[in-house]
Design a protein around this motif. Structure first.
Motif, PDB file in Angstrom:
ATOM      1  N   MET A   1       1.562  -9.420 -14.106  1.00 43.92           N
ATOM      2  CA  MET A   1       1.546  -9.211 -12.652  1.00 43.92           C
ATOM      3  C   MET A   1       0.171  -9.574 -12.128  1.00 43.92           C
ATOM      4  SD  MET A   1       2.172  -7.516  -9.711  1.00 43.92           S
ATOM      5  CE  MET A   1       1.244  -6.646  -8.503  1.00 43.92           C
ATOM      6  N   HIS A 176       7.965  -9.481 -12.314  1.00 43.50           N
ATOM      7  CA  HIS A 176       7.125  -8.989 -11.214  1.00 43.50           C
ATOM      8  C   HIS A 176       7.781  -7.809 -10.492  1.00 43.50           C
ATOM      9  CE1 HIS A 176       5.804 -13.158 -11.837  1.00 43.50           C
ATOM     10  NE2 HIS A 176       4.608 -12.627 -11.624  1.00 43.50           N
ATOM     11  N   THR A 191       6.659  -5.086 -17.954  1.00 45.89           N
ATOM     12  CA  THR A 191       5.429  -5.168 -17.152  1.00 45.89           C
ATOM     13  C   THR A 191       4.711  -3.820 -17.150  1.00 45.89           C
ATOM     14  OG1 THR A 191       6.506  -6.807 -15.767  1.00 45.89           O
ATOM     15  CG2 THR A 191       4.561  -5.736 -14.847  1.00 45.89           C
TER      16      THR A 191
END
Ligand SMILES: C[S@@+](CC[C@H](N)C(=O)[O-])C[C@H]1O[C@@H](n2cnc3c(N)ncnc32)[C@H](O)[C@@H]1O
Ligand SMILES: [Zn+2]
Length: 311
Positions: A1, A176, A191
């Motif tokens: 990210m 993301h 993530t």
């Protein structure tokens, strides 16, 4: 990210302000969320070390989870919203075990290496800059300290089905974060794990939670059955994560300091750690900055005064 481009946003990311919100009563007490509350209690009990000296609850809100931390000698309830903390105070009382701190989770006013545990439940989803808040929590934990993080999982079964049926444009498999409403994000499990590792945490356990967060199911099946089923399925979280909520237990790794005895707060202006305190305010002994204390709530959101020529 990617990190936010803009420097001001990186320093002071936007805050989802709950000031004046009736979240606790509307969302929890009258919102038909007994199932979610009970399965979260189970996940917390499974993950959090049952005893400890000092626990930091980040984004404590009205203290819904605080009674679940009974094995801790002292608990810091930190929230940006003063009214949320007042509601917590009304529920939990002025017991000396509870320390109420109004502050921005991105700028924690504590010395490094202070807490033996921290929790952040239903808060990351308001964070435009997840890595920054996680790094800050890592800093204030002792070596080996435990962090329980709940996050909203974008790669959940409902989102996958909606995506495949073309009822949703965003891809649940994309790593993301997705901001589906302003300052409301869902995250990809990989993530979130990466952010934790980069901040210096080792992930020890993952529990998937709230598998049956489906309004009609909650109406037709007894809640206690759904809770029991969810409790069994939570353990699959180490292998795969497709539930709307995920709880992670991580442990602070690597080099870290232990807070010097007798220190607690850290000045947000100058970084020093000695203060003079009255019932109304707390003053940095090094730079003279003062913060208010209102009815037992420390207000580190902004200083009452700064004294640049101090000392
Ligand atoms: C959805 S509520 C969750 C409250 C509680 N953890 C629970 O599970 O019942 C989110 C809380 O995070 C707080 N919050 C959001 N952004 C924050 C920030 N930057 N710093 C401190 N608190 C924040 C809000 O004020 C709110 O009380
Ligand atoms: Zn200072």
């Amino acid at each position: 990210m990617s990190e936010p481009e803009n420097t001001a946003e990186r320093e002071f990311p936007p805050i989802c302000d709950y000031e004046g919100s009736t979240y606790q009563t509307e969302f929890w007490e009258q919102g038909g969320r007994e199932y979610e509350d009970r399965v979260e209690a189970i996940a917390l009990r499974r993950l959090l070390p049952p005893k400890g000296e000092l626990l930091l609850e980040v984004g404590a809100g009205a203290g819904r989870n605080t009674p679940r931390y009974q094995g801790y000698d002292r608990i810091v309830l930190l929230d940006y919203s003063i009214t949320q903390l007042q509601q917590a105070q009304a529920r939990l009382g002025r017991d000396e075990r509870y320390i109420y701190v109004a502050a921005d989770a991105y700028r924690l006013p504590f010395v490094k290496g202070l807490f033996d545990s921290a929790t952040m439940i239903r808060v990351l989803h308001h964070m435009a800059h997840g890595p920054k808040v996680i790094r800050g929590i890592r800093e204030v934990l002792r070596p080996g300290g435990v962090f329980i993080l709940e996050f909203a999982n974008k790669r959940n079964l409902k989102a996958i089905a909606r995506y495949l049926l073309r009822k949703q444009t965003w891809n649940p498999f994309d790593p993301h974060p997705i901001e589906f409403v302003e300052l409301n994000f869902n995250f990809h499990p990989a993530t979130t794990r990466q952010w934790l590792r980069e901040a210096g945490f080792a992930i020890e356990q993952q529990l998937t939670v709230s598998h049956f967060r489906i309004w009609w199911l909650k109406r037709v099946v007894p809640i206690s059955w759904l809770v029991a089923l969810d409790a069994a399925l939570q353990w699959t979280g180490n292998w795969w994560q497709y539930s709307p909520s995920v709880f992670l237990r991580s442990r602070a790794q690597g080099e870290s300091v232990l807070a010097a005895p007798g220190t607690f707060f850290r000045c947000l202006q100058c970084g020093n750690t000695t203060f003079h305190q009255t019932s109304q305010q707390i003053t940095c002994q090094t730079c003279g900055t003062q913060w208010a204390i209102h009815d037992g709530i420390y207000n580190f959101k902004s200083p009452v005064s700064t004294n640049l020529s101090f000392g």
